[in-house]
Design an enzyme around this catalytic site. Structure first.
Site, PDB file in Angstrom:
ATOM      1  N   LEU A 153       0.851  -1.201   0.000  1.00 60.10           N
ATOM      2  CA  LEU A 153       0.000   0.000   0.000  1.00 60.10           C
ATOM      3  C   LEU A 153       0.888   1.253   0.000  1.00 60.10           C
ATOM      4  CD1 LEU A 153      -3.158   0.445   0.117  1.00 60.10           C
ATOM      5  CD2 LEU A 153      -2.795   1.045   2.524  1.00 60.10           C
ATOM      6  N   GLY A 154       1.695   1.388  -1.059  1.00 59.51           N
ATOM      7  CA  GLY A 154       2.534   2.575  -1.214  1.00 59.51           C
ATOM      8  C   GLY A 154       1.801   3.603  -2.047  1.00 59.51           C
ATOM      9  N   ARG A 155       2.580   4.372  -2.821  1.00 57.18           N
ATOM     10  CA  ARG A 155       1.954   5.425  -3.647  1.00 57.18           C
ATOM     11  C   ARG A 155       0.968   4.810  -4.639  1.00 57.18           C
ATOM     12  NH1 ARG A 155       7.692   7.560  -3.373  1.00 57.18           N
ATOM     13  NH2 ARG A 155       8.070   5.635  -4.508  1.00 57.18           N
ATOM     14  N   ARG A 233       6.319  -5.945 -10.479  1.00 58.62           N
ATOM     15  CA  ARG A 233       7.422  -6.500 -11.261  1.00 58.62           C
ATOM     16  C   ARG A 233       7.188  -8.002 -11.415  1.00 58.62           C
ATOM     17  NH1 ARG A 233       8.588  -2.103 -12.623  1.00 58.62           N
ATOM     18  NH2 ARG A 233      10.432  -0.883 -12.146  1.00 58.62           N
ATOM     19  N   GLU A 262      11.184 -10.249 -19.601  1.00 60.72           N
ATOM     20  CA  GLU A 262      10.632  -9.330 -20.607  1.00 60.72           C
ATOM     21  C   GLU A 262      11.663  -9.103 -21.703  1.00 60.72           C
ATOM     22  OE1 GLU A 262       9.403  -5.893 -18.374  1.00 60.72           O
ATOM     23  OE2 GLU A 262       8.041  -7.061 -17.152  1.00 60.72           O
ATOM     24  N   HIS A 280       4.447  -4.195 -20.328  1.00 61.94           N
ATOM     25  CA  HIS A 280       5.068  -3.320 -19.311  1.00 61.94           C
ATOM     26  C   HIS A 280       4.910  -1.833 -19.688  1.00 61.94           C
ATOM     27  CE1 HIS A 280       8.518  -2.990 -16.140  1.00 61.94           C
ATOM     28  NE2 HIS A 280       7.684  -1.970 -16.069  1.00 61.94           N
TER      29      HIS A 280
HETATM   30  P1  NAP Z   1       6.284   2.831  -3.016  1.00 57.44           P
HETATM   31  O1  NAP Z   1       5.433   3.998  -2.698  1.00 57.44           O
HETATM   32  O2  NAP Z   1       7.693   2.786  -2.493  1.00 57.44           O
HETATM   33  O3  NAP Z   1       5.512   1.513  -2.556  1.00 57.44           O
HETATM   34  C1  NAP Z   1       6.136   0.272  -2.475  1.00 57.44           C
HETATM   35  C2  NAP Z   1       5.330  -0.597  -1.567  1.00 57.44           C
HETATM   36  O4  NAP Z   1       5.954  -1.893  -1.497  1.00 57.44           O
HETATM   37  C3  NAP Z   1       5.218  -0.074  -0.155  1.00 57.44           C
HETATM   38  O5  NAP Z   1       3.855   0.013   0.167  1.00 57.44           O
HETATM   39  C4  NAP Z   1       5.897  -1.125   0.702  1.00 57.44           C
HETATM   40  O6  NAP Z   1       5.143  -1.279   1.886  1.00 57.44           O
HETATM   41  C5  NAP Z   1       5.764  -2.367  -0.178  1.00 57.44           C
HETATM   42  N1  NAP Z   1       6.786  -3.351   0.184  1.00 57.44           N
HETATM   43  C6  NAP Z   1       8.120  -3.234   0.137  1.00 57.44           C
HETATM   44  N2  NAP Z   1       8.697  -4.345   0.603  1.00 57.44           N
HETATM   45  C7  NAP Z   1       7.689  -5.181   0.958  1.00 57.44           C
HETATM   46  C8  NAP Z   1       7.653  -6.464   1.525  1.00 57.44           C
HETATM   47  N3  NAP Z   1       8.786  -7.138   1.830  1.00 57.44           N
HETATM   48  N4  NAP Z   1       6.456  -7.027   1.743  1.00 57.44           N
HETATM   49  C9  NAP Z   1       5.312  -6.361   1.439  1.00 57.44           C
HETATM   50  N5  NAP Z   1       5.295  -5.128   0.904  1.00 57.44           N
HETATM   51  C10 NAP Z   1       6.466  -4.539   0.674  1.00 57.44           C
HETATM   52  O7  NAP Z   1       6.439   2.634  -4.597  1.00 57.44           O
HETATM   53  P2  NAP Z   1       5.361   2.970  -5.737  1.00 57.44           P
HETATM   54  O8  NAP Z   1       5.676   4.282  -6.326  1.00 57.44           O
HETATM   55  O9  NAP Z   1       4.000   2.702  -5.214  1.00 57.44           O
HETATM   56  O10 NAP Z   1       5.790   1.849  -6.818  1.00 57.44           O
HETATM   57  C11 NAP Z   1       5.647   0.477  -6.488  1.00 57.44           C
HETATM   58  C12 NAP Z   1       6.269  -0.397  -7.550  1.00 57.44           C
HETATM   59  O11 NAP Z   1       5.467  -0.388  -8.706  1.00 57.44           O
HETATM   60  C13 NAP Z   1       7.638   0.046  -8.060  1.00 57.44           C
HETATM   61  O12 NAP Z   1       8.681  -0.376  -7.195  1.00 57.44           O
HETATM   62  C14 NAP Z   1       7.723  -0.615  -9.398  1.00 57.44           C
HETATM   63  O13 NAP Z   1       8.342  -1.879  -9.306  1.00 57.44           O
HETATM   64  C15 NAP Z   1       6.267  -0.802  -9.807  1.00 57.44           C
HETATM   65  N6  NAP Z   1       5.927   0.004 -10.989  1.00 57.44           N
HETATM   66  C16 NAP Z   1       5.531  -0.618 -12.134  1.00 57.44           C
HETATM   67  C17 NAP Z   1       5.215   0.118 -13.247  1.00 57.44           C
HETATM   68  C18 NAP Z   1       4.744  -0.542 -14.509  1.00 57.44           C
HETATM   69  O14 NAP Z   1       4.977   0.005 -15.591  1.00 57.44           O
HETATM   70  N7  NAP Z   1       4.085  -1.670 -14.457  1.00 57.44           N
HETATM   71  C19 NAP Z   1       5.316   1.506 -13.224  1.00 57.44           C
HETATM   72  C20 NAP Z   1       5.716   2.109 -12.046  1.00 57.44           C
HETATM   73  C21 NAP Z   1       6.019   1.351 -10.924  1.00 57.44           C
HETATM   74  P3  NAP Z   1       5.829  -1.328   3.349  1.00 57.44           P
HETATM   75  O15 NAP Z   1       6.982  -0.366   3.331  1.00 57.44           O
HETATM   76  O16 NAP Z   1       4.738  -0.967   4.277  1.00 57.44           O
HETATM   77  O17 NAP Z   1       6.251  -2.747   3.479  1.00 57.44           O
END
Ligand code: NAP
Length: 314
Positions: A153-155, A233, A262, A280
């Site tokens: 539950l991040g951004r 990912r 990919e 992607h």
């Molecule tokens: P973010 O705000 O840093 O959120 C990441 C989330 O991952 C946090 O809520 C964190 O929660 C959780 N997390 C980290 N380690 C964990 C663990 N061991 N167990 C459970 N949860 C865990 O990042 P964001 O901006 O939302 O982006 C998230 C991800 O989306 C990126 O890292 C990227 O890989 C992916 N993404 C994909 C695309 C695409 O094109 N498909 C585009 C952009 C991003 P806690 O800290 O509370 O554990």
């Protein structure tokens, strides 16, 4: 700024390439007349910055081969393909593009849920093939009101939750810690979350801890009526387990924007109507890519001017 040697690892966006070339001494890795290794060796003393993305990243070989490297700026929010440990050791700064892509990725997650449950891609093919005149399409599944579980539950995860709320979906989540200000139900175990969700959305970052966190047990807990959506990912999901669960009907469906290898997703999925596959493209809109490119450039400019970086990772 012209003196900063910037290596672009592959052609991400023409606008970014043009703007980098206007400001810096740009090296285009994909245009190297020799091998990439030879190109890096020849220019290693001129390159002080790397512009990359999640697709190519900056691995230990690249970092080791660039002794003058000061900053890696990734055209992505994820930095799992950058060797952060090596960057920290060498004092190399790292920046990413958080926040500006959140809406697009969350929109796409909802798009994947809707297209998987409502069979939008299958039915589009049905219309194009002329089958509408003679055939009957199967009924689809409703999205509104389904329980949605979010891993991370991040951004992006929070933005997906907000959108799913508008579909009257009860929301719950799993992450390393409970969010004190969240109104959603927290599960301290991903298996419990999956068992209590009809749609499970992967929105966490890829780390050693989250690699294959969606394993056979999680897939079994989601079950034959459950739908998995992955916009995080590929390696967060144990892909062979996912493929066999889909082939054997132990999972209801999947909407996938990311894969292990990919650009080669598993071919066994190509014939399945309950699966939607995307290349992607979570953040790939004109609007967002332009803002991401500007953020990459502003970080490099701040570095050159010795000002605070806008979005530092390291
Ligand atoms: P973010 O705000 O840093 O959120 C990441 C989330 O991952 C946090 O809520 C964190 O929660 C959780 N997390 C980290 N380690 C964990 C663990 N061991 N167990 C459970 N949860 C865990 O990042 P964001 O901006 O939302 O982006 C998230 C991800 O989306 C990126 O890292 C990227 O890989 C992916 N993404 C994909 C695309 C695409 O094109 N498909 C585009 C952009 C991003 P806690 O800290 O509370 O554990």
């Amino acid at each position: 700024m012209g003196t900063l040697g910037v290596l672009m690892t592959f052609p991400m966006l023409p606008y970014l390439e043009e703007e980098l070339a206007k400001r810096f001494n740009l090296f285009r890795l994909w245009q190297s007349p020799t091998t990439k290794q030879e190109f890096l060796r020849q220019n290693s003393h001129s390159i002080r910055a790397v512009v990359t993305s999640s697709r190519v990243g900056a691995g230990s070989d690249m970092i080791e081969g660039l002794p003058k490297l000061e900053i890696v700026s990734t055209f992505s929010v994820g930095f799992d393909s950058i060797d952060l440990r090596k960057c920290r050791e060498r004092g190399i700064r790292v920046t990413n593009t958080p926040d500006v892509l959140t809406d697009d990725v969350a929109d796409l997650a909802i798009g994947l849920i809707l297209s998987t449950l409502r069979r939008i891609c299958v039915l589009d093919r049905y219309v194009r093939s002329g089958f509408w005149k003679t055939g009957h399409s199967e009924l689809a599944s409703k999205f509104s009101g389904k329980s949605v579980g979010i891993v991370g539950l991040g951004r992006i995860g929070s933005a997906i939750a907000k959108r799913a709320e508008a579909f009257s979906c009860p929301i719950s989540y799993f992450s390393r810690s409970e969010k004190p200000n969240s109104k959603y139900k927290y599960y301290p175990s991903i298996i419990e979350l999956a068992a209590n969700s009809q749609v499970l959305v992967i929105a966490c970052s890829l780390t050693e801890e989250t690699r294959h966190i969606v394993n056979r047990e999680v897939i079994e807990a989601l079950g034959p009526k459950g739908v998995l959506v992955n916009i995080g990912r590929g390696p967060i999901v144990d892909e062979p387990e996912l493929v066999s669960a889909l082939l054997e009907g132990r999972l209801g469906g999947a909407g996938l924007d990311v894969f292990d290898n990919e650009p080669e997703p598993p071919k066994q999925l190509f014939g399945l109507d309950n699966v939607v596959l995307l290349p992607h493209i979570g953040s790939e809109t004109h609007e967002t890519c332009k803002v991401m490119a500007d953020l990459v450039i502003r970080n490099l400019e701040a570095h050159v001017l010795n000002k605070p970086l806008l979005t530092p990772v390291v």
